[in-house]
Write a protein that holds these residues in place. Structure first.
Motif, PDB file in Angstrom:
ATOM      1  N   GLU A  85      -7.241 -28.815  -5.443  1.00 29.37           N
ATOM      2  CA  GLU A  85      -6.229 -29.725  -6.000  1.00 29.37           C
ATOM      3  C   GLU A  85      -6.481 -31.172  -5.559  1.00 29.37           C
ATOM      4  OE1 GLU A  85      -2.418 -26.746  -6.653  1.00 29.37           O
ATOM      5  OE2 GLU A  85      -2.835 -27.509  -4.650  1.00 29.37           O
ATOM      6  N   ILE A  86      -6.913 -31.353  -4.300  1.00 28.12           N
ATOM      7  CA  ILE A  86      -7.222 -32.711  -3.817  1.00 28.12           C
ATOM      8  C   ILE A  86      -8.329 -33.313  -4.680  1.00 28.12           C
ATOM      9  CG2 ILE A  86      -8.227 -34.028  -1.897  1.00 28.12           C
ATOM     10  CD1 ILE A  86      -6.940 -32.055   0.019  1.00 28.12           C
ATOM     11  N   THR A 118      -9.297 -32.294  -7.689  1.00 31.90           N
ATOM     12  CA  THR A 118      -8.917 -32.400  -9.107  1.00 31.90           C
ATOM     13  C   THR A 118      -8.134 -33.681  -9.368  1.00 31.90           C
ATOM     14  OG1 THR A 118      -8.795 -30.008  -9.222  1.00 31.90           O
ATOM     15  CG2 THR A 118      -7.782 -31.193 -11.027  1.00 31.90           C
ATOM     16  N   CYS A 119      -7.167 -33.994  -8.491  1.00 30.84           N
ATOM     17  CA  CYS A 119      -6.368 -35.194  -8.767  1.00 30.84           C
ATOM     18  C   CYS A 119      -7.209 -36.457  -8.624  1.00 30.84           C
ATOM     19  CB  CYS A 119      -5.057 -35.240  -7.988  1.00 30.84           C
ATOM     20  SG  CYS A 119      -5.177 -35.202  -6.236  1.00 30.84           S
ATOM     21  N   TYR A 120      -8.222 -36.408  -7.744  1.00 28.71           N
ATOM     22  CA  TYR A 120      -9.138 -37.551  -7.623  1.00 28.71           C
ATOM     23  C   TYR A 120      -9.978 -37.685  -8.900  1.00 28.71           C
ATOM     24  CZ  TYR A 120     -12.609 -40.653  -5.458  1.00 28.71           C
ATOM     25  OH  TYR A 120     -13.423 -41.712  -5.149  1.00 28.71           O
ATOM     26  N   LYS A 176      -9.205 -36.647 -11.899  1.00 28.76           N
ATOM     27  CA  LYS A 176      -8.365 -37.111 -13.020  1.00 28.76           C
ATOM     28  C   LYS A 176      -8.065 -38.604 -12.885  1.00 28.76           C
ATOM     29  CE  LYS A 176      -7.514 -32.934 -14.778  1.00 28.76           C
ATOM     30  NZ  LYS A 176      -7.805 -32.464 -16.111  1.00 28.76           N
ATOM     31  N   HIS A 189      -0.995 -35.467 -12.001  1.00 26.03           N
ATOM     32  CA  HIS A 189      -2.096 -35.640 -11.039  1.00 26.03           C
ATOM     33  C   HIS A 189      -1.980 -36.958 -10.276  1.00 26.03           C
ATOM     34  CE1 HIS A 189      -4.057 -32.418 -13.449  1.00 26.03           C
ATOM     35  NE2 HIS A 189      -4.327 -32.024 -12.228  1.00 26.03           N
ATOM     36  N   MET A 216       0.706 -36.514  -7.660  1.00 27.63           N
ATOM     37  CA  MET A 216       0.234 -35.666  -6.571  1.00 27.63           C
ATOM     38  C   MET A 216      -0.706 -36.448  -5.648  1.00 27.63           C
ATOM     39  SD  MET A 216      -2.179 -32.319  -6.566  1.00 27.63           S
ATOM     40  CE  MET A 216      -1.854 -31.678  -8.162  1.00 27.63           C
ATOM     41  N   PHE A 217      -1.612 -37.188  -6.260  1.00 30.46           N
ATOM     42  CA  PHE A 217      -2.581 -37.989  -5.509  1.00 30.46           C
ATOM     43  C   PHE A 217      -1.844 -39.043  -4.677  1.00 30.46           C
ATOM     44  CE2 PHE A 217      -6.841 -40.486  -6.111  1.00 30.46           C
ATOM     45  CZ  PHE A 217      -7.066 -40.383  -4.759  1.00 30.46           C
TER      46      PHE A 217
END
Lengths: 226, 339
Positions: free
Chosen positions: A86-87, A89-91, A93, B147, B150-151
């Motif tokens: 998840e860390i 993936t958000c980077y 995106k 996202h 979340m980030f």
């Protein structure tokens, strides 16, 4: 390259933290930034990352893909419910990085592919650092800025991390700027050292730095090269 | 009970808010800002009072005023960086002040109790349409910003460097919180809305899963809390807000109990070579899909007085009472499971 000219910086009304910095960073170099606590190293990094604006002077930055590896997350909430996947993936995106296998590939680079589904709180300091390096490498950066990568990391992991950074610098020609307290690693890996003391910076090559350091701390002028 | 229109409306709204509240609550709780929900619910109180005074729809007026206060919190947060909680107190005082002044002055001619404690009887089809519209818009925005949010919450500095517009997201999020609170006040009530935002997520966090899984569990717990709360409140003829709050706490207590309740196991470690004394043991069994339990055991011991402490870790799986020897030097026996 980065070209810094007559740069001064102060927080609001306080006195200057960085004074009249003039410095050029060439493509493909590995620069370690040294200095005591409170000397302005982290402020300097924040200025390079555009998180702060110089009070006067200017920074010219031609790098287009800058990646940053923060100091090992001392304040990292180990209870934060987030997996390594998840860390990353958000980077991915946030940076609009294409590719379905990019997460697996970057984890493979730091040999952490088995930890894809692990929670961040279950990792050790060294593993955490490797994950943040993997995250930084996702966008194929041309400039990698690291803030004390060896802080709180055991010797074995330190060696692995520095080897990885050195390989990136030498094989992929990634420019590396690394804030360091680890003098041995800085001298061993860097092509150039930038020492900041009381807000004033000066460039020196690693061998000169050892000589100056030894003379200042021990008075010994003859030394054996590391 | 579903033969009544008001119950149909109440359940449809309940399903929507059981998705929306934990979705927003997840980000608020992890941002360490769960008290913002409480503050903005009080701001919605002022919005309802103003709406009733000016003959507007109370949910819409609550949404407008709560959004304004939400954005105001974000603006003030930049000026009081080190005292963020102080801003919440300021906004809370202001909004409660406005609400009490309007109500006590006699300018509002309506029953405000249904908004304070929640009500099933007063839910209309018009309420449902407004709640539906606001919920769909909010869900769409959250899915677009998922996202980035979340980030930002995990690593704000990293998000800033990666080009995420932190300011824009913070303001948008403040409006989303306002929308969530506005749509929930009809059923849950102003006084307990913050419990529905924070408690299902607090419960889901106990499971120690990833972000997405925690969020899904939060939605599940929220659904259980609201549906059971409304059903019980219907049967006992009480305000749903109170029952939902009690149910939320009960579900949290239930999960906490089973999460922290270690599998009862008696382990005797015996160093057969030199009879070392075991100083510390940690045992926690997790049930696998086949019913067997996996034990991870860590022991710290001193083999002899002149030797250093040593640590040993080993795992074993079992489904019944048994005794086994591990690492050739340690003997382990385990009692039968009690449950």
């Amino acid at each position: 390259m980065i070209h810094i000219k007559n740069m001064y910086f102060s927080y609001e009304q306080s006195s200057y933290i960085l004074k009249n910095l003039n410095f050029s960073i060439q493509n493909g170099s590995y620069i370690s930034i040294l200095g005591e606590n409170g000397s302005g190293k982290s402020t300097f990094i924040k200025l390079l990352l555009n998180l702060l604006i110089p009070t006067s002077g200017h920074i010219e930055n031609t790098f287009t893909r800058t990646a940053y590896v923060p100091q090992r997350f001392e304040s990292l909430n180990t209870q934060f419910p987030i997996t390594i996947e998840e860390i990353l993936t958000c980077y991915q995106k946030a940076r609009h990085i294409p590719g379905k296998k990019i997460i697996d590939d970057s984890l493979a680079l730091v040999k952490m592919q088995d930890y894809k589904k692990a929670l961040v709180g279950t990792l050790s300091g060294g593993q955490c650092q490797k994950i943040f390096i993997a995250r930084a490498l996702m966008g194929n950066p041309d400039l990698l800025i690291l803030d004390e990568p060896s802080n709180g990391v055991d010797i074995k992991s330190q060696n692995e991390i520095y080897q990885l950074i050195k390989n990136l610098n030498q094989e992929k020609k990634v420019t590396v700027i690394c804030v360091e307290h680890n003098l041995k690693a800085a001298i061993k890996n860097s092509t150039l050292l930038y020492h900041i003391a009381q807000g004033v910076g000066h460039i020196c090559n690693p061998q000169d730095y050892i000589r100056e350091y030894l003379i200042e701390n021990t008075g010994v002028e003859n030394y054996v090269s590391i | 009970m579903f033969q009544y229109n008001f119950m149909q409306n109440a359940f449809m709204i309940a399903i929507l808010i059981s998705i929306l509240c934990p979705l927003i609550g997840m980000f608020l709780v992890l941002k360490r800002y769960s008290m913002m929900g409480d503050t903005l619910s009080h701001a919605s109180f002022a919005g309802v009072a103003a709406g009733l005074m000016f003959h507007m729809h109370p949910i819409l007026s609550a949404f407008c005023l709560t959004s304004i206060f939400g954005v105001l919190i974000e603006i003030l947060r930049r000026h009081f960086k080190n005292y963020a909680e102080l801003i919440l107190v300021v906004i809370l005082s202001l909004s409660v002040g406005i609400a009490i002044t309007l109500i006590s002055s006699g300018l509002v001619h309506a029953n405000i109790d249904s908004f304070l404690f929640g009500s099933i009887l007063t839910v209309t089809r018009e309420d449902f349409y407004i709640v539906f519209l606001l919920s769909i818009i909010s869900l769409f925005i959250v899915s677009r910003l998922y996202h980035s949010l979340m980030f930002m919450i995990f690593d704000e500095e990293g998000a800033k460097i990666s080009g995420i517009n932190i300011k824009f997201i913070n303001y948008t999020f403040a409006v989303l919180v306002a929308a969530t609170i506005s749509v929930s006040i009809r059923i849950v009530g102003i006084l307990v809305i913050s419990s529905l935002i924070a408690l299902p997520i607090a419960t889901a966090l106990q499971l120690r899963k990833g972000f997405k899984t925690t969020l899904l569990f939060g939605v599940l717990f929220s659904f259980i809390d609201i549906i059971s709360g409304i059903t019980i409140s219907y049967w006992i003829n009480a305000a749903p807000g109170g029952v939902i709050a009690i149910m939320s706490v009960l579900v949290l207590a239930f999960v906490l109990f089973f999460q922290n309740h270690h599998f009862p196991v008696n382990i005797h470690l015996l160093n057969l070579k030199n009879m070392a004394k075991i100083n510390c043991m940690i045992a926690n069994g997790k049930r696998n899909s086949d019913g067997r339990r996996k034990f991870q055991i860590q022991s710290i011991f001193k083999p002899a007085w002149h030797q250093k402490y040593q640590t040993t870790k080993f795992t074993f799986e079992t489904s019944q009472s048994e005794q086994r020897t591990i690492n050739s030097g340690y003997s382990i026996s385990k009692s039968a499971p009690r449950r």
